[in-house]
Design a protein around this motif. Structure first.
Motif, short mmCIF file in Angstrom:
data_model
loop_
_atom_site.label_atom_id
_atom_site.label_comp_id
_atom_site.label_asym_id
_atom_site.label_seq_id
_atom_site.Cartn_x
_atom_site.Cartn_y
_atom_site.Cartn_z
N LEU A 144 31.54 47.16 42.94
CA LEU A 144 32.37 46.55 41.92
C LEU A 144 32.67 45.09 42.27
O LEU A 144 32.66 44.70 43.43
CB LEU A 144 33.69 47.32 41.77
CG LEU A 144 33.55 48.77 41.32
CD1 LEU A 144 34.92 49.44 41.28
CD2 LEU A 144 32.88 48.87 39.96
N HIS A 145 32.95 44.33 41.24
CA HIS A 145 33.38 42.94 41.41
C HIS A 145 34.91 42.85 41.34
O HIS A 145 35.52 42.00 41.98
CB HIS A 145 32.77 42.06 40.32
CG HIS A 145 33.38 40.71 40.21
ND1 HIS A 145 33.24 39.74 41.18
CD2 HIS A 145 34.18 40.18 39.26
CE1 HIS A 145 33.91 38.66 40.82
NE2 HIS A 145 34.50 38.90 39.67
N LYS A 156 31.19 45.37 36.13
CA LYS A 156 31.42 45.76 37.52
C LYS A 156 32.92 45.84 37.85
O LYS A 156 33.39 45.26 38.80
CB LYS A 156 30.69 44.80 38.45
CG LYS A 156 29.19 44.82 38.25
CD LYS A 156 28.48 43.84 39.14
CE LYS A 156 28.48 44.41 40.53
NZ LYS A 156 27.70 43.66 41.48
N ARG A 157 33.62 46.57 36.99
CA ARG A 157 35.07 46.69 37.10
C ARG A 157 35.45 48.16 37.20
O ARG A 157 34.83 49.02 36.59
CB ARG A 157 35.71 46.06 35.86
CG ARG A 157 37.18 45.93 35.92
CD ARG A 157 37.72 45.22 34.68
NE ARG A 157 37.59 46.11 33.52
CZ ARG A 157 37.08 45.75 32.36
NH1 ARG A 157 36.63 44.54 32.17
NH2 ARG A 157 37.01 46.61 31.37
N HIS A 197 50.02 44.66 35.17
CA HIS A 197 48.58 44.75 35.40
C HIS A 197 48.27 44.07 36.73
O HIS A 197 48.61 42.90 36.92
CB HIS A 197 47.83 44.06 34.26
CG HIS A 197 46.36 44.26 34.30
ND1 HIS A 197 45.77 45.43 33.91
CD2 HIS A 197 45.38 43.45 34.73
CE1 HIS A 197 44.46 45.31 34.08
NE2 HIS A 197 44.21 44.13 34.58
N TYR A 198 47.66 44.81 37.65
CA TYR A 198 47.29 44.30 38.97
C TYR A 198 45.77 44.31 39.12
O TYR A 198 45.09 45.13 38.50
CB TYR A 198 47.89 45.18 40.07
CG TYR A 198 49.32 44.81 40.40
CD1 TYR A 198 49.62 44.04 41.51
CD2 TYR A 198 50.36 45.24 39.58
CE1 TYR A 198 50.94 43.70 41.81
CE2 TYR A 198 51.68 44.89 39.87
CZ TYR A 198 51.95 44.13 40.98
OH TYR A 198 53.24 43.79 41.28
N ALA A 199 45.25 43.42 39.97
CA ALA A 199 43.80 43.40 40.23
C ALA A 199 43.52 42.74 41.57
O ALA A 199 44.33 42.00 42.12
CB ALA A 199 43.06 42.67 39.12
N ILE A 200 42.33 43.05 42.06
CA ILE A 200 41.77 42.42 43.25
C ILE A 200 40.27 42.22 42.95
O ILE A 200 39.65 43.06 42.30
CB ILE A 200 42.00 43.27 44.52
CG1 ILE A 200 41.55 42.54 45.77
CG2 ILE A 200 41.34 44.64 44.39
CD1 ILE A 200 41.98 43.23 47.07
N VAL A 201 39.74 41.10 43.39
CA VAL A 201 38.30 40.87 43.19
C VAL A 201 37.62 40.81 44.54
O VAL A 201 38.25 40.52 45.57
CB VAL A 201 38.02 39.58 42.37
CG1 VAL A 201 38.55 39.72 40.96
CG2 VAL A 201 38.57 38.35 43.05
N GLU A 202 36.30 41.12 44.53
CA GLU A 202 35.57 41.13 45.79
C GLU A 202 35.76 39.78 46.48
O GLU A 202 35.80 38.74 45.84
CB GLU A 202 34.09 41.44 45.55
CG GLU A 202 33.37 40.46 44.67
CD GLU A 202 31.94 40.87 44.38
OE1 GLU A 202 31.32 41.53 45.21
OE2 GLU A 202 31.46 40.50 43.30
N ALA A 229 43.65 61.27 43.27
CA ALA A 229 43.32 59.86 43.08
C ALA A 229 42.11 59.79 42.17
O ALA A 229 41.35 60.76 42.05
CB ALA A 229 43.00 59.19 44.42
N GLY A 230 41.94 58.67 41.53
CA GLY A 230 40.80 58.53 40.65
C GLY A 230 40.39 57.10 40.45
O GLY A 230 41.10 56.16 40.83
N MET A 231 39.20 56.96 39.84
CA MET A 231 38.68 55.64 39.51
C MET A 231 37.85 55.78 38.24
O MET A 231 37.03 56.68 38.13
CB MET A 231 37.81 55.10 40.66
CG MET A 231 37.37 53.67 40.43
SD MET A 231 36.39 52.96 41.80
CE MET A 231 37.44 53.20 43.20
#
Length: 180
Positions: A125-126, A90-91, A169-174, A80-82
């Motif tokens: 991260l945001h 902050k991404r 493209h997927y995303a989640i925000v704080e 896994a990675g980031m």
């Protein structure tokens, strides 16, 4: 830098993980949506791995690459990675790969949730993002289970086995998930 969930541990990779990572990337099933392709030799895997290990010493650090281990057996089951953006935005972008024997057991969902928790709680991260080939229905399901929202389509962006493939493209925000 190690992180844990209920059944899994993320631990920094080293050259000692070369054989396991080469083995992971040698499965046609793992390669199906992978832009790297199946390595032709262990030396090719080492070329891929070396800069990821060297990135552990860079300050400020912008990329993290972990092996995924089962807690109870300390067995390697994937990676896994980031990758982090500049501090201003902050991404982070997450990814994961598991050995096929560990598919369908909830490990991808568990590791996805752990990556989100680490991203928001430890890296402050945001926004956390992920890309996924439009045909990769299993990973799409995982991203949606962990609370990520599909935000768009990148057309013909993934070079996979000589063809250009589309990518969601997927995303989640704080704040999207209150229990993460």
């Amino acid at each position: 830098m190690t992180y844990q969930s209920t059944r899994l541990r993320l631990a920094e990779i080293s050259l000692g993980d070369l054989d396991a990572i080469h083995h992971l990337h040698s499965f046609p099933e793992v390669d199906e949506f992978n832009t790297l392709g199946i390595p032709s030799s262990i030396d090719e895997t080492k070329e891929y791995l070396t800069p990821l290990i060297q990135a552990q010493k860079v300050t400020p650090r912008k990329s993290y690459f972990w092996k995924i281990e089962l807690l109870e057996a300390s067995a390697f089951i994937g990676i896994a990675g980031m990758t982090l953006s500049s501090d201003k935005f902050k991404r982070g972008e997450i990814y994961y790969k598991l050995l096929p024997n560990y598919w369908g057991k909830g490990y991808a969902t568990e590791i996805g949730r752990l990556l989100i928790r680490v991203g928001f709680n430890d890296f402050n991260l945001h926004r956390i993002e992920a890309g996924v080939a439009t045909e990769n229905v299993k990973s799409i399901s995982v991203l949606e289970k962990i609370g990520m929202a599909r935000e768009g389509l990148h057309r013909k962006i993934l070079p996979i086995r000589g063809e250009w493939k589309d990518n969601y493209h997927y995303a989640i925000v704080e704040g999207d998930l209150k229990d993460n």
